[in-house]
Each structure stands twice: as structure tokens, then as C-alpha cells.
Design a protein around this motif. Structure first.
Motif, PDB file in Angstrom:
ATOM      1  N   SER A   1       0.851  -1.179   0.000  1.00 14.51           N
ATOM      2  CA  SER A   1       0.000   0.000   0.000  1.00 14.51           C
ATOM      3  C   SER A   1       0.888   1.230   0.000  1.00 14.51           C
ATOM      4  N   ASN A   2       0.354   2.350  -0.450  1.00  8.25           N
ATOM      5  CA  ASN A   2       1.127   3.591  -0.467  1.00  8.25           C
ATOM      6  C   ASN A   2       0.659   4.510   0.658  1.00  8.25           C
TER       7      ASN A   2
ATOM      8  N   LEU B   1      -6.991   4.028   5.334  1.00  2.83           N
ATOM      9  CA  LEU B   1      -8.298   3.553   5.780  1.00  2.83           C
ATOM     10  C   LEU B   1      -8.725   2.332   4.972  1.00  2.83           C
ATOM     11  N   ASN B   2      -8.479   2.377   3.684  1.00  3.32           N
ATOM     12  CA  ASN B   2      -8.806   1.251   2.819  1.00  3.32           C
ATOM     13  C   ASN B   2      -7.985   0.017   3.200  1.00  3.32           C
ATOM     14  N   TYR B   3      -6.690   0.201   3.418  1.00  2.00           N
ATOM     15  CA  TYR B   3      -5.796  -0.914   3.734  1.00  2.00           C
ATOM     16  C   TYR B   3      -6.144  -1.547   5.078  1.00  2.00           C
TER      17      TYR B   3
ATOM     18  N   PHE C   1       1.923 -11.998  -3.790  1.00  2.34           N
ATOM     19  CA  PHE C   1       1.085 -11.075  -3.054  1.00  2.34           C
ATOM     20  C   PHE C   1       0.170 -11.897  -2.142  1.00  2.34           C
ATOM     21  N   VAL C   2       0.215 -11.592  -0.853  1.00  2.41           N
ATOM     22  CA  VAL C   2      -0.642 -12.262   0.116  1.00  2.41           C
ATOM     23  C   VAL C   2      -1.866 -11.371   0.325  1.00  2.41           C
TER      24      VAL C   2
ATOM     25  N   ARG D   1      -7.969  -8.121  -1.980  1.00  2.00           N
ATOM     26  CA  ARG D   1      -7.073  -7.019  -1.664  1.00  2.00           C
ATOM     27  C   ARG D   1      -5.693  -7.548  -1.267  1.00  2.00           C
ATOM     28  N   ALA D   2      -4.657  -7.198  -2.053  1.00  2.00           N
ATOM     29  CA  ALA D   2      -3.290  -7.558  -1.704  1.00  2.00           C
ATOM     30  C   ALA D   2      -2.840  -6.710  -0.519  1.00  2.00           C
ATOM     31  N   LEU D   3      -2.371  -7.363   0.539  1.00  2.17           N
ATOM     32  CA  LEU D   3      -1.948  -6.654   1.746  1.00  2.17           C
ATOM     33  C   LEU D   3      -0.436  -6.680   1.955  1.00  2.17           C
TER      34      LEU D   3
END
Length: 426
Positions: free
Chosen positions: A293-294, A308-310, A406-407, A412-414
Motif C-alpha cells: 500500500s502507499n 483507511l482502505n488498507y 502477493f498475500v 485485496r493484496a496486503l
């Protein structure tokens, strides 16, 4: 090429505002110059259904971040009042998430007032390195994200070290022995026999490194693997790469799990200098696991929406993994995730440490430092898939794309796992 594996052939995960929110590409709400909205009746807010409450909280949080960024504290105060009526650190996932983010927004709103900020925020004690390590261990046990990343990393290391008799692994930001227990088991099973393994653990906490040392020494003795442990007590920003002391004849592997991003805040050149120094050690393999995530945007509202999304996905995962009264879940959410959220939202400059970026950004940095990508291969993917199937966890997925793993939680890749080698070995 993209390959994907579900944690189960069927998923019984129920839909919720939080789950839907965590999968939405969101933008901050437009700025408003309207006067603050009068507080909604508390009885009305407290009698909302769970799904209605979740939607209200999303709306309040996004608007509150926008007003914090614009310095409209009257609006902020009203929205935080609304959020406090609906959120709870012990409630459902959306309530817990909202409690964490509203605390971060409240702290951020105090930044224009240094006296208030230092008195209220500076007086709160940050968690110790050992407390954070304990929370990380709880996270490893509750959610398999990092266990899957460990498995992928270990497979890459074992493949790179085939035939080597002296192996030196450097663990940047060491906090947990879980990964290295599995590596010892994999090395012990080599047809040609195990190598001599030397592990250098970089950590701020002597207590943490002592625990890792005791655990791994016992496991190495049980498996009859020649093993040596070395600890370097320092944080990532103060690490002198020369103190890692790679010996002649050793095959070197470097593992960084959620650590490299801590170097992004001090200066523009520090991460580049650090990677260049690691390249000079000539590692046969370097495996990097980072949050996908950025959270490093200079614009607060952009950073807020991304975070918030992550974290919505992470809290949603915990909701289905642990009961609401779980002590371990509370420790993960408050000591680990909550502190990350506060740092991302409330802090700036050198004070902001949690500067997560996506794998594309890390790839550019690694290549600029002279590293070449090592594709995470078929056997690594097979190893991780088997592990995921054995865990029988619904909602978790592993995706391979362009040589990286990607896990994921749902779609959603976290976390990303990428492998690199010094190009002099190519």
C-alpha cells in the motif's frame, strides 16, 4: 501471468460495510466551506443498525480527514463527536477501525498547537520494542499473512543456497523466530545434509533477540543443524552495515520483513545508501516483504484514504479470525495496528516512520542499487499453496504476478514478497 489460490474452495465470509469498503477505490470528499453541521441526536446514532452505523462511520471519517487537512477544527470537533458515539475499540470491526482512525485524526488536529500536541501526545508512552514484537507474534498467530510470506521467503533462500556449506542469513528488524524455525527444518531436510547456518538478527530489543536465540538454538540442536546466532542491537536507522561482518566463504542471504520502509523518512539518500551498502556485501539472495500500500503520500487526505482502505481489510480479517474479547486481538489492534495508524496520520517529517510503499517502488530502488529480480518460482508458489490449504483459512489468497507473491485478504493484496540478487552473480 497471474496465479491465485483461495484459502478454501468456498467462502462463507459475510458481506459487511467494512468488507465492501476495503475493496473500494476511494477518494477524499470535496472540500466544503459550509458552517459545521449541528450534532445529530445521540439517540438516533446509537439506535442505528450495524450496517447503517458502518456507512455513517465511513462518511464521518472521510469528511473528518478532509476538514482536519483544511484546518476546520469546528467541523472536526462535530464529526469526532459523532464518531465517538458510534465507534468502540471493543466493538465490531468497523467500530474498532473507526476508534483507531478517530484517535489519529484527533492527534493530527492538534499539530498546529505545539503546546497542546506535546503535552497530550508527547506524554503518552509509545510501546516498547518488546511489546511491539509480542503484538507482531500475536498477529503472526492470528492471521497467516506473514506465515505465508515467511514460507515464500524461506523457499527462495533454500533454492538460492543449494549446495552451499556455509550460509549466513541477516534478519533486518528481527522480531519473531517463526520464519527461522521453518528454515532450519528445510535445511535439515536437504539431501546433501544441512549447511552451517549463521543468523544475524538486527533488533532494538535485547529481550527479543535473547528469546529468538534460545528458541532457535534448541531447534537447531533437535535437528542436528550446525548453528550460530549473532545479535546486533540497534534500530534500522542507526544500523552500520559494516557491523554485519560477512565472512569469506559464506553464502549470504538478507531478509527484510516490514523493515525497509522505516528508512524512507530520514533523508532522500538514506535508503539508497543503505541498499548500496547491502549490495557491496554481495548477497546471493535478498527477500523483501512489505505492506502492499502507499502510505507515503505528502498529501494527508490521500494518505488517509489509502490507509483507511488498507487497514479496513486487516480489521475485517481479524473480525473473522478472533473473538471480540480476545486479548491477543486487542493487543494486535492497539499496540501494532493502532500505533501504525497514528504514525501514518498524525505524524510528519522524521517523526513519521510508517512510510509503506508498493512493490513497484521497491523494485525501482532495488534495481537502482544494482540488484536484479529473482522470480518467485513454481516450487515457492506450490509450497505456499500447500501451507495455505493446510491452514484451512477462508478469505486468504496468494497471487503470483511478474515474479512477486502477493498475500491477500479476499481480493485485496496486503503484503508483497519479492526476491533479489546482487547482479554480479548473474
Amino acid at each position: 501471468m497471474t496465479q491465485e489460490e483461495n484459502g478454501s474452495s468456498t467462502s462463507t465470509t459475510s458481506s459487511s460495510p467494512l468488507q465492501s469498503f476495503s475493496q473500494m477505490p476511494l477518494s477524499p470528499p470535496p472540500a466544503s466551506t459550509a458552517p459545521p453541521t449541528p450534532p445529530l441526536p445521540s439517540a438516533y446514532l446509537q439506535n442505528l443498525r450495524s450496517d447503517e452505523r458502518g456507512l455513517y462511520l465511513i462518511h464521518f471519517l472521510l469528511n473528518c480527514a478532509n476538514h482536519v487537512s483544511a484546518g476546520r477544527l469546528d467541523h472536526v470537533s462535530t464529526l469526532l463527536q459523532h464518531i465517538s458515539l458510534l465507534s468502540s475499540p471493543d466493538g465490531d470491526a468497523m467500530q474498532r477501525l473507526s476508534a483507531a482512525f478517530s484517535t489519529a485524526l484527533a492527534r493530527r488536529s492538534l499539530r498546529p498547537f505545539p503546546g497542546l500536541y506535546q503535552t497530550l501526545v508527547g506524554s503518552s508512552c509509545s510501546a516498547s520494542a518488546s511489546a511491539i514484537a509480542a503484538a507482531r507474534h500475536d498477529f503472526v498467530n492470528l492471521c497467516p499473512f506473514l506465515r505465508l510470506a515467511f514460507a515464500a521467503s524461506n523457499q527462495a533462500i533454500v533454492e538460492a543456497m543449494e549446495g552451499e556449506k556455509l550460509v549466513h542469513v541477516i534478519d533486518l528488524g528481527a522480531s519473531d523466530p517463526t520464519q527461522w524455525i521453518e528454515l532450519l527444518q528445510l535445511l535439515a531436510a536437504r539431501p546433501e545434509g544441512p549447511p552451517h547456518l549463521r543468523l544475524t538478527a538486527v533488533s532494538e530489543s535485547k529481550e527479543v533477540t535473547n528469546q529468538i536465540s534460545v528458541c532457535l538454538t534448541k531447534e537447531a540442536e533437535r535437528l542436528d543443524v550446525p548453528f550460530q546466532f549473532n545479535a546486533i542491537l540497534t534500530d534500522m536507522n542507526s544500523l552500520d552495515v559494516e557491523k554485519l561482518k560477512v565472512k569469506t566463504g559464506e553464502a549470504l542471504a538478507v531478509s527484510s520483513v516490514l523493515s525497509l520502509h522505516l528508512l524512507l523518512g530520514n533523508s532522500n539518500c538514506q535508503i539508497e545508501d543503505f541498499l548500496n551498502a547491502l549490495w557491496n556485501l554481495a548477497p546471493k539472495i535478498m527477500v523483501v516483504t512489505e505492506q502492499e500500500s502507499n502510505h507515503n503520500s505528502p498529501v494527508l487526505t490521500e494518505r488517509f484514504v489509502e490507509a483507511l482502505n488498507y487497514y479496513a481489510a486487516v480489521f475485517d480479517c481479524l473480525e473473522l479470525t478472533a473473538p471480540r474479547n480476545s486479548v491477543e486481538r486487542a493487543r494486535v489492534e492497539r499496540v501494532l495496528l493502532g500505533e501504525e495508524i497514528k504514525n501514518i496520520i498524525a505524524c510528519e517529517g522524521a517523526e513519521r516512520k510508517e512510510r509503506h510503499e508498493r512493490v513497484e517502488s521497491w523494485g525501482k530502488r532495488m534495481e537502482a542499487a544494482g540488484f536484479g529480480r529473482v522470480p518467485m518460482g513454481y516450487y515457492g508458489l506450490l509450497h505456499v499453496r500447500r501451507m495455505l490449504q493446510g491452514l484451512n483459512c477462508e478469505g486468504y489468497r496468494v497471487r503470483e504476478e511478474k515474479g512477486c507473491f502477493f498475500v491477500c485478504w479476499q481480493d485485496r493484496a496486503l503484503f508483497s514478497v519479492s526476491a533479489w540478487r546482487c547482479r554480479r552473480f548473474d
